[in-house]
Design an enzyme around this catalytic site. Structure first.
Site, mmCIF file in Angstrom:
data_model
loop_
_atom_site.group_PDB
_atom_site.id
_atom_site.type_symbol
_atom_site.label_atom_id
_atom_site.label_comp_id
_atom_site.label_asym_id
_atom_site.label_seq_id
_atom_site.Cartn_x
_atom_site.Cartn_y
_atom_site.Cartn_z
ATOM 1 N N TYR A 1 0.800 -1.227 0.000
ATOM 2 C CA TYR A 1 0.000 0.000 0.000
ATOM 3 C C TYR A 1 0.832 1.276 0.000
ATOM 4 O O TYR A 1 1.858 1.362 0.663
ATOM 5 C CB TYR A 1 -0.860 0.051 1.264
ATOM 6 C CG TYR A 1 -1.850 -1.076 1.419
ATOM 7 C CD1 TYR A 1 -2.831 -1.318 0.468
ATOM 8 C CD2 TYR A 1 -1.815 -1.889 2.554
ATOM 9 C CE1 TYR A 1 -3.751 -2.345 0.642
ATOM 10 C CE2 TYR A 1 -2.739 -2.911 2.729
ATOM 11 C CZ TYR A 1 -3.699 -3.140 1.771
ATOM 12 O OH TYR A 1 -4.604 -4.146 1.948
ATOM 13 N N ARG B 1 -6.423 -6.890 7.315
ATOM 14 C CA ARG B 1 -5.204 -6.685 6.530
ATOM 15 C C ARG B 1 -4.081 -6.359 7.509
ATOM 16 O O ARG B 1 -4.066 -5.273 8.101
ATOM 17 C CB ARG B 1 -5.371 -5.522 5.541
ATOM 18 C CG ARG B 1 -6.476 -5.723 4.515
ATOM 19 C CD ARG B 1 -6.052 -6.699 3.416
ATOM 20 N NE ARG B 1 -7.051 -6.802 2.372
ATOM 21 C CZ ARG B 1 -8.005 -7.739 2.312
ATOM 22 N NH1 ARG B 1 -8.098 -8.660 3.256
ATOM 23 N NH2 ARG B 1 -8.852 -7.752 1.306
ATOM 24 N N ASP C 1 -14.471 -10.063 -2.167
ATOM 25 C CA ASP C 1 -15.458 -8.970 -2.265
ATOM 26 C C ASP C 1 -16.552 -9.330 -3.262
ATOM 27 O O ASP C 1 -17.731 -9.025 -3.047
ATOM 28 C CB ASP C 1 -14.786 -7.669 -2.729
ATOM 29 C CG ASP C 1 -13.617 -7.285 -1.848
ATOM 30 O OD1 ASP C 1 -13.680 -7.524 -0.638
ATOM 31 O OD2 ASP C 1 -12.629 -6.742 -2.391
HETATM 32 O O1 KDG Z 1 -10.271 -7.314 -1.273
HETATM 33 C C1 KDG Z 1 -9.514 -6.647 -2.247
HETATM 34 C C2 KDG Z 1 -8.902 -5.455 -1.617
HETATM 35 O O2 KDG Z 1 -7.968 -5.894 -0.663
HETATM 36 C C3 KDG Z 1 -8.198 -4.569 -2.582
HETATM 37 O O3 KDG Z 1 -9.086 -4.038 -3.548
HETATM 38 C C4 KDG Z 1 -7.491 -3.425 -1.917
HETATM 39 O O4 KDG Z 1 -9.217 -2.418 -0.652
HETATM 40 C C5 KDG Z 1 -8.130 -2.915 -0.691
HETATM 41 C C6 KDG Z 1 -7.371 -3.072 0.533
HETATM 42 O O5 KDG Z 1 -7.462 -2.162 1.353
HETATM 43 O O6 KDG Z 1 -6.710 -4.089 0.721
#
Ligand code: KDG
Length: 323
Positions: free
Chosen positions: A104, A162, A253
């Site tokens: 990210y 995450r 998703d």
């Molecule tokens: O589920 C898919 C997402 O992980 C990706 O689109 C990116 O939104 C996202 C994230 O914050 O991980």
């Protein structure tokens, strides 16, 4: 029927070749973000969708708005703010073949400044959806999630932990606090997140714990193996399909958005689960999270065309035990 979802739409830079990012020469640009993906699935299944988010006053912010609008998503609740639009890279097939890692560039982004004041549209919708990603973005985004939980008629929540955004301990304490805040109409999770939250990987045992916390419909994703669906008095397993994996990002998703939309429309657990698993099987075959999320009619064609390729789940037999 209308669904509103709050989260951070992002620009995705997907590696054209597999391997560590430092050796990748070309990246393919997509518009993504978990809640946006969910809303694309809602639209494809004929449900009205409204995005609650903040984007930067830059070209990527404009791109996201144009993309979402083009798919028929209502973006009147999206604020353009003087900051930058977050992005992320997808590293594919390394270090685990068939899996992707997300890197990210979003700290302090426009999207992470989401706040409770952005949520006024929620009261005019039937269901509010968000995920653990949004809860992890910032204090104000977490407050927005809590506010959404307070004012929504119905709530759907995908745990989507995450670990690049927060620690397992923090994720556990904040998500469990959200679960204590109100009964959830839909909870979507998977064995890794369930392990973090309640120390349980078995689907039935997980359902029985989450049900005690007020979860009405429980969707348990087991990756390529498929998904379980539980509702009061009902339990189902839908096997996944063997398909060629290009990038699994976004498959969960597509599954969640398809399931919740169809279930909200009154389709049965079996039907919604079958379409949801078909949608996720399609998404993993391409780069990009949402472009090939199918319509209800196309998902039926996927189901018919892939019948022979169901996978078995190690927990399938567990369904013979009472919840
Ligand atoms: O589920 C898919 C997402 O992980 C990706 O689109 C990116 O939104 C996202 C994230 O914050 O991980």
């Amino acid at each position: 029927m209308k669904i509103a979802a709050a989260g951070e739409p992002l620009i995705q830079l997907n590696s054209v070749t597999r391997g560590p990012l430092r050796y990748v020469k070309y990246f393919e640009k997509h518009v993504a973000g978990s809640e946006l993906n969910f809303l694309v699935a809602a639209r494809r299944n004929g449900v009205d969708a409204s995005l609650i988010a903040r984007v930067g006053n830059d070209d990527f912010g404009t791109e996201i708005l144009e993309y979402a609008r083009g798919l028929g998503i209502d973006v009147s609740a999206v604020k353009v703010v003087p900051s930058y639009t977050g992005l992320y890279f997808v590293q594919r097939g390394y270090p685990v073949p068939g899996r992707s890692e997300l890197v990210y560039y979003r700290s302090g982004s426009a999207g992470s400044s989401l706040s409770p004041s952005d949520l006024s549209v929620v009261s005019s919708t039937d269901l509010f959806h968000t995920t653990g990603i949004t809860a992890a973005l910032s204090e104000s985004a977490l407050a927005a999630v809590k506010h959404g939980f307070q004012i929504a008629k119905k709530v759907s929540f995908d745990t989507n932990i995450r670990l690049r955004l927060w620690s397992a301990e923090k994720a556990k304490s904040e998500i469990m606090a959200l679960l204590a805040q109100r009964d959830l109409d839909y909870l979507i999770t998977d064995p890794d997140d369930s392990q973090i939250l309640i120390g349980e990987r078995d689907p039935l045992a997980a359902y029985s714990q989450f049900r005690k916390l007020g979860v009405k419909v429980f969707v348990y994703k087991v990756g390529a193996r498929g998904a379980y669906g539980f509702a009061e008095g009902e339990q189902r397993f839908q096997g996944g399909y063997t398909v060629e994996v290009e990038d699994p990002t976004g498959a969960g998703d597509a599954l969640a958005g398809t399931f919740v939309s169809l279930h909200m429309m009154g389709r049965g657990l079996d039907y919604a689960l079958a379409h949801a698993v078909a949608a996720s099987a399609l998404v993993v075959t391409v780069r990009g999270d949402n472009e090939i999320i199918p319509t209800e009619a196309d998902a039926q064609k996927t189901i018919d065309g892939l019948k022979e390729r169901w996978q078995r789940s190690p927990w399938e037999s567990a369904l013979r035990r009472p919840p």
